[in-house]
Scaffold this active site. Sequence first.
Site, PDB file in Angstrom:
ATOM      1  N   TYR A  18      -8.169  -1.893   1.220  1.00 41.07           N
ATOM      2  CA  TYR A  18      -6.747  -1.130   0.946  1.00 41.07           C
ATOM      3  C   TYR A  18      -6.161  -0.806   2.289  1.00 41.07           C
ATOM      4  CZ  TYR A  18      -3.576   2.100  -1.177  1.00 41.07           C
ATOM      5  OH  TYR A  18      -2.559   2.931  -1.531  1.00 41.07           O
ATOM      6  N   HIS A  22      -2.453  -2.182   3.738  1.00 41.24           N
ATOM      7  CA  HIS A  22      -1.203  -1.128   3.997  1.00 41.24           C
ATOM      8  C   HIS A  22      -1.155  -1.323   5.834  1.00 41.24           C
ATOM      9  CE1 HIS A  22      -1.586   0.145   0.075  1.00 41.24           C
ATOM     10  NE2 HIS A  22      -0.477   0.648  -0.010  1.00 41.24           N
ATOM     11  N   TYR A  41       6.799   8.610   3.448  1.00 45.59           N
ATOM     12  CA  TYR A  41       5.888   8.009   2.448  1.00 45.59           C
ATOM     13  C   TYR A  41       4.487   8.216   2.925  1.00 45.59           C
ATOM     14  CZ  TYR A  41       4.269   5.068  -1.419  1.00 45.59           C
ATOM     15  OH  TYR A  41       3.606   4.527  -2.548  1.00 45.59           O
ATOM     16  N   TRP A  77       2.509  -5.532  -6.304  1.00 48.79           N
ATOM     17  CA  TRP A  77       1.473  -5.054  -7.202  1.00 48.79           C
ATOM     18  C   TRP A  77       0.318  -6.089  -7.707  1.00 48.79           C
ATOM     19  CZ3 TRP A  77       5.624  -2.600 -10.950  1.00 48.79           C
ATOM     20  CH2 TRP A  77       5.840  -1.422 -10.549  1.00 48.79           C
TER      21      TRP A  77
END
Length: 104
Positions: A18, A22, A41, A77
């Site tokens: 993960y 990112h 963010y 996604w």
Amino acid sequence: MQRKALKMFLLPGKEAEYKKRHDEIWPELVELLKSVGIQNYSIFLDTETLVLFAYLEAEDLSQLDHLSQLPIMQKWWAYMADIMESNLDHSPKSVEIPSVFYLA
């Protein structure tokens, strides 16, 4: 500035992947998020529960409503669906978290 927080759910053993994905976020996705006014963010991971806590700010949160219809968002996604709890459309399962305190 409007604020939004939500939680998402990482699959066990996928913490490093993960973070890697990112760290290598696609420039076109960054451009899209900025184009709808997203600022500040951040995503945090509770390593004990694998709950991801996301926080963002935007001038107008309603500008985020159409993101789910855009190909780059759908592609991201799908790319992330193998490491997170996801819905049938590959969007991450998420729960909005209401604000109960804010110190400006």
